[in-house]
Write a protein that holds these residues in place. Structure first.
Motif, PDB file in Angstrom:
ATOM      1  N   GLY A 143       0.726  -1.222   0.051  1.00  0.00           N
ATOM      2  CA  GLY A 143      -0.024  -0.134  -0.192  1.00  0.00           C
ATOM      3  C   GLY A 143       0.742   1.366  -0.069  1.00  0.00           C
ATOM      4  N   ASP A 144       0.170   2.494   0.068  1.00  0.00           N
ATOM      5  CA  ASP A 144       0.850   3.735  -0.334  1.00  0.00           C
ATOM      6  C   ASP A 144       1.801   3.812  -1.213  1.00  0.00           C
ATOM      7  N   GLU A 145       1.753   3.219  -2.397  1.00  0.00           N
ATOM      8  CA  GLU A 145       2.604   3.194  -3.522  1.00  0.00           C
ATOM      9  C   GLU A 145       2.518   4.583  -4.374  1.00  0.00           C
ATOM     10  N   ALA A 174     -12.722   3.412   3.854  1.00  0.00           N
ATOM     11  CA  ALA A 174     -11.540   4.506   4.207  1.00  0.00           C
ATOM     12  C   ALA A 174     -10.520   4.138   4.987  1.00  0.00           C
ATOM     13  N   ASN A 175      -9.895   3.006   4.958  1.00  0.00           N
ATOM     14  CA  ASN A 175      -8.744   2.737   5.337  1.00  0.00           C
ATOM     15  C   ASN A 175      -7.597   3.484   4.381  1.00  0.00           C
ATOM     16  N   ALA A 176      -8.008   3.381   3.146  1.00  0.00           N
ATOM     17  CA  ALA A 176      -7.207   4.087   2.091  1.00  0.00           C
ATOM     18  C   ALA A 176      -7.119   5.527   2.039  1.00  0.00           C
ATOM     19  N   GLY A 177      -6.214   5.972   1.626  1.00  0.00           N
ATOM     20  CA  GLY A 177      -5.593   7.466   1.508  1.00  0.00           C
ATOM     21  C   GLY A 177      -4.954   7.749   0.282  1.00  0.00           C
ATOM     22  N   ILE A 216      -2.686  -6.233  14.721  1.00  0.00           N
ATOM     23  CA  ILE A 216      -2.289  -6.324  13.326  1.00  0.00           C
ATOM     24  C   ILE A 216      -1.748  -4.565  13.118  1.00  0.00           C
ATOM     25  N   GLY A 217      -2.283  -3.702  13.785  1.00  0.00           N
ATOM     26  CA  GLY A 217      -1.948  -2.135  13.419  1.00  0.00           C
ATOM     27  C   GLY A 217      -2.937  -1.998  12.277  1.00  0.00           C
ATOM     28  N   THR A 218      -4.192  -2.212  12.765  1.00  0.00           N
ATOM     29  CA  THR A 218      -4.888  -1.682  11.621  1.00  0.00           C
ATOM     30  C   THR A 218      -5.222  -0.072  11.718  1.00  0.00           C
ATOM     31  N   THR A 219      -6.052   0.630  10.786  1.00  0.00           N
ATOM     32  CA  THR A 219      -6.122   1.813  10.828  1.00  0.00           C
ATOM     33  C   THR A 219      -7.391   2.128  11.479  1.00  0.00           C
ATOM     34  N   GLY A 220      -8.083   1.393  12.246  1.00  0.00           N
ATOM     35  CA  GLY A 220      -9.226   1.617  13.199  1.00  0.00           C
ATOM     36  C   GLY A 220     -10.371   1.991  12.354  1.00  0.00           C
ATOM     37  N   ALA A 258      -7.210  -0.368  -4.015  1.00  0.00           N
ATOM     38  CA  ALA A 258      -6.592   0.209  -2.842  1.00  0.00           C
ATOM     39  C   ALA A 258      -5.768  -0.613  -1.966  1.00  0.00           C
ATOM     40  N   GLN A 259      -4.894  -0.055  -1.152  1.00  0.00           N
ATOM     41  CA  GLN A 259      -4.066  -0.850  -0.399  1.00  0.00           C
ATOM     42  C   GLN A 259      -2.870  -1.627  -1.239  1.00  0.00           C
ATOM     43  N   GLY A 260      -2.486  -2.906  -1.000  1.00  0.00           N
ATOM     44  CA  GLY A 260      -1.513  -3.378  -2.143  1.00  0.00           C
ATOM     45  C   GLY A 260      -1.450  -4.946  -2.178  1.00  0.00           C
ATOM     46  N   PHE A 265      -1.196 -10.267   8.829  1.00  0.00           N
ATOM     47  CA  PHE A 265      -1.255  -8.872   8.793  1.00  0.00           C
ATOM     48  C   PHE A 265      -1.435  -8.249   7.479  1.00  0.00           C
ATOM     49  N   VAL A 266      -2.694  -8.331   7.301  1.00  0.00           N
ATOM     50  CA  VAL A 266      -3.187  -7.873   5.838  1.00  0.00           C
ATOM     51  C   VAL A 266      -4.748  -7.127   6.019  1.00  0.00           C
ATOM     52  N   THR A 267      -5.063  -6.633   5.100  1.00  0.00           N
ATOM     53  CA  THR A 267      -6.436  -5.975   5.098  1.00  0.00           C
ATOM     54  C   THR A 267      -7.374  -7.032   4.860  1.00  0.00           C
ATOM     55  N   SER A 268      -8.842  -6.853   5.215  1.00  0.00           N
ATOM     56  CA  SER A 268      -9.522  -7.905   4.725  1.00  0.00           C
ATOM     57  C   SER A 268     -10.346  -7.910   3.616  1.00  0.00           C
ATOM     58  N   ARG A 275       5.727   0.189   4.511  1.00  0.00           N
ATOM     59  CA  ARG A 275       4.854  -0.543   5.283  1.00  0.00           C
ATOM     60  C   ARG A 275       4.347   0.266   6.408  1.00  0.00           C
ATOM     61  N   VAL A 276       2.891   0.206   6.664  1.00  0.00           N
ATOM     62  CA  VAL A 276       2.476   0.710   7.890  1.00  0.00           C
ATOM     63  C   VAL A 276       1.702  -0.470   8.679  1.00  0.00           C
ATOM     64  N   GLY A 277       1.710  -0.351   9.769  1.00  0.00           N
ATOM     65  CA  GLY A 277       1.035  -1.762  10.651  1.00  0.00           C
ATOM     66  C   GLY A 277       2.293  -2.619  11.051  1.00  0.00           C
ATOM     67  N   GLY A 320      -1.711   9.258  10.054  1.00  0.00           N
ATOM     68  CA  GLY A 320      -0.742  10.108  10.090  1.00  0.00           C
ATOM     69  C   GLY A 320       0.707   9.365  10.642  1.00  0.00           C
ATOM     70  N   ARG A 321       0.227   7.945  10.795  1.00  0.00           N
ATOM     71  CA  ARG A 321       1.398   7.038  11.420  1.00  0.00           C
ATOM     72  C   ARG A 321       2.718   7.187  10.506  1.00  0.00           C
ATOM     73  N   PRO A 322       3.915   7.133  11.225  1.00  0.00           N
ATOM     74  CA  PRO A 322       4.941   7.091  10.344  1.00  0.00           C
ATOM     75  C   PRO A 322       5.264   5.927   9.791  1.00  0.00           C
TER      76      PRO A 322
HETATM   77  P1  IMP Z   1      -7.002  -2.575   8.130  1.00  0.00           P
HETATM   78  O1  IMP Z   1      -7.382  -2.458   6.598  1.00  0.00           O
HETATM   79  O2  IMP Z   1      -7.585  -1.033   8.704  1.00  0.00           O
HETATM   80  O3  IMP Z   1      -7.830  -3.580   8.695  1.00  0.00           O
HETATM   81  O4  IMP Z   1      -5.608  -2.637   8.391  1.00  0.00           O
HETATM   82  C1  IMP Z   1      -5.155  -3.830   8.123  1.00  0.00           C
HETATM   83  C2  IMP Z   1      -3.436  -3.535   7.814  1.00  0.00           C
HETATM   84  O5  IMP Z   1      -3.553  -3.016   6.508  1.00  0.00           O
HETATM   85  C3  IMP Z   1      -2.605  -2.652   8.695  1.00  0.00           C
HETATM   86  O6  IMP Z   1      -1.269  -2.969   8.647  1.00  0.00           O
HETATM   87  C4  IMP Z   1      -3.072  -1.294   7.924  1.00  0.00           C
HETATM   88  O7  IMP Z   1      -1.717  -0.481   8.138  1.00  0.00           O
HETATM   89  C5  IMP Z   1      -2.815  -1.855   6.459  1.00  0.00           C
HETATM   90  N1  IMP Z   1      -3.664  -0.852   5.354  1.00  0.00           N
HETATM   91  C6  IMP Z   1      -4.979  -0.750   5.193  1.00  0.00           C
HETATM   92  N2  IMP Z   1      -5.202   0.237   4.328  1.00  0.00           N
HETATM   93  C7  IMP Z   1      -3.824   0.722   4.032  1.00  0.00           C
HETATM   94  C8  IMP Z   1      -3.410   1.735   3.109  1.00  0.00           C
HETATM   95  O8  IMP Z   1      -4.428   2.184   2.398  1.00  0.00           O
HETATM   96  N3  IMP Z   1      -2.081   1.721   3.071  1.00  0.00           N
HETATM   97  C9  IMP Z   1      -1.323   1.220   3.539  1.00  0.00           C
HETATM   98  N4  IMP Z   1      -1.497   0.253   4.613  1.00  0.00           N
HETATM   99  C10 IMP Z   1      -2.851  -0.083   4.877  1.00  0.00           C
END
Ligand code: IMP
Length: 430
Positions: free
Chosen positions: A12-14, A37-40, A127-131, A224-226, A238-241, A273-275, A303-305
């Motif tokens: 993600g974040d590419e 809305a985990n994507a940005g 997992i370090g989700t975006t919450g 979105a994501q990667g 350690f993935v998204t859903s 990588r975040v999370g 905003g996480r590093p």
């Molecule tokens: P979730 O998608 O919020 O459940 O988070 C699961 C994992 O995916 C965590 O490691 C997040 O940091 C990561 N993640 C989710 N969305 C993004 C994104 O848009 N960019 C990068 N990492 C993401």
């Protein structure tokens, strides 16, 4: 323009937002099919920065129809805030420009709360989700207890389904997490009102996309994501859903993947990588720190590093193969200017055995040590370069090496955040 799938080829974040914005110039429709809305997705136009969480990046082009498909986990609060924010900035965002699937699953406030409480519950194993409630919403979808956008539009249905869903969630909140329950009537009132605002945007988006395609319109699918965060093929758990790549388009957009002409991967010239979760090329020292500062590597959503490291060709090759990539776009090449040496992992050492294949066992990814190739760096500012031949020779060599180890043509390079900071190669993407 052919039917195009654009996906993240790393964690993600590419820099997908900018590239999708650029490619959607020629697209009639831009379609989101997974995630929420985990994507940005960040797009900079004329010095103005737009961060889009749910609305496809095509919204910044007049005349493009933007679609939020059924596979998206849709938070109506975030979506309507985003619509209002764009309108305030003079961007047209009416039902003519934006369609929302009646079958997209809805993220409620309780999904967000459960996401955060469940992370706390997991402690070290988090997992370090975006919450943002993504996992709990998709869990309800799979458990067949979720509510869809169409349910928001029908008060009677909404009340019945919400009552059933929330009764179970309240038990979880109170009995497992010791948290306050949600009031069913208040929740109903709030989401029924959101449904009314959402109603003009709602339609059968699968039918819309298929008929547009049949009529010869060009369609771009925005991942979105990667790939490495893919629910099935990423570094589970350690993935998204959701399924983040081309494979997610069939179920998430109601469009046959067999009709997709090209799949374009997006990767940074290094990795982030975040999370939580394994990240074989992570550099926790000064080089990683420098990449973070030079690349402004802080999450657009939280905003996480971001954790930073060198390009991982083992993971990227896997991601490109998995998605049948026809080409690759490399972003943030300018961030590497001023590194004396630029590194590139071409293989892993897993417990003394060298492999060029991404391991499926998480434990092997955890213990994988990157085998780096070192390349001479360059110090010139490349942000104004628009022709590949004008890049410093060392930068050209690095890109050619990447292409060689990945086996996929690199059709574009991004050298800055603005729309026009692009170098096209091999004729670009048309
Ligand atoms: P979730 O998608 O919020 O459940 O988070 C699961 C994992 O995916 C965590 O490691 C997040 O940091 C990561 N993640 C989710 N969305 C993004 C994104 O848009 N960019 C990068 N990492 C993401």
């Amino acid at each position: 323009m052919p039917t195009l799938s654009v996906f993240g080829a790393q964690w993600g974040d590419e820099g997908k937002g900018k590239i999708i914005d650029r490619l959607s110039r020629g697209a009639d429709l831009v379609v989101r099919y997974q995630g929420g809305a985990n994507a940005g997705h960040t797009v900079v136009v004329g010095g103005e920065k737009y961060v889009l969480h749910l609305i496809p990046s095509g919204i910044l082009h007049e005349g493009t129809v933007n679609v939020i498909g059924n596979g998206v986990a849709l938070d109506p609060v975030v979506l309507l805030e985003e619509v209002d924010g764009l309108l305030e900035r003079g961007i047209r965002c009416s039902p003519e420009q934006l369609s929302v699937s009646s079958c997209a699953h809805v993220i409620f406030q309780h999904h967000r709360e459960i996401d955060q409480l469940s992370e706390r519950w997991k402690g070290e194993g988090r997992i370090g989700t975006t919450g943002r409630g993504i996992g709990p919403c998709y869990a309800d979808k799979a458990a067949r207890t979720g509510l869809r956008v169409a349910d928001l539009l029908d008060p009677e249905d909404l009340h019945t389904r919400l009552q059933a869903n929330l009764a179970e969630k309240n038990a979880l909140l109170e009995k497992v997490h010791g948290a306050e329950p949600f009031d069913i009537e208040q929740t109903f009132e709030r989401y029924a009102a959101l449904g009314q605002r959402l109603a003009p945007f709602v339609r059968d988006t699968g039918a819309l996309v298929r008929s547009a395609w049949k009529a010869g319109k060009s369609v771009l699918f925005e991942g979105a994501q990667g790939a490495m965060l893919d629910l099935d093929h990423g570094t589970y758990p350690f993935v998204t859903s959701s399924n983040t790549g081309v494979g997610g388009i069939g179920p998430g957009a109601g469009f046959p993947p067999s009709r997709i002409d090209r799949a374009v991967g997006i990767a940074k010239a290094y990795c982030t990588r975040v999370g939580e979760g394994p990240f074989p090329t992570e550099d926790s020292g000064t080089e990683g720190e420098r990449l973070r500062e030079l690349g402004h590597e802080y999450g657009a959503t939280t905003g996480r590093p971001r954790r930073c490291g060198w390009f991982d060709a083992v993971a990227a090759r896997y991601a490109l193969e998995l998605n049948g990539a026809t080409s690759l776009v490399v972003t943030n090449l300018d961030v590497l200017s001023s590194f004396e040496t630029v590194r590139l992992a071409t293989a892993y050492d897993v417990g003394g055995t060298r492999t060029e294949t991404y391991p499926t066992a998480l434990a092997d990814v955890v213990r994988a040590k990157p085998v780096f190739e070192s390349h001479t760096g360059w110090s010139e500012d490349i942000t104004a370069v628009r022709d590949f031949g004008d890049l410093p020779k060392a930068a050209q060599a690095y890109v050619e090496s990447l292409e060689g180890v990945l086996g996929v043509p690199i059709s574009m390079l991004s050298v800055g955040p603005e729309r026009d900071q692009i170098i096209e190669r091999h004729g670009g993407l048309g």
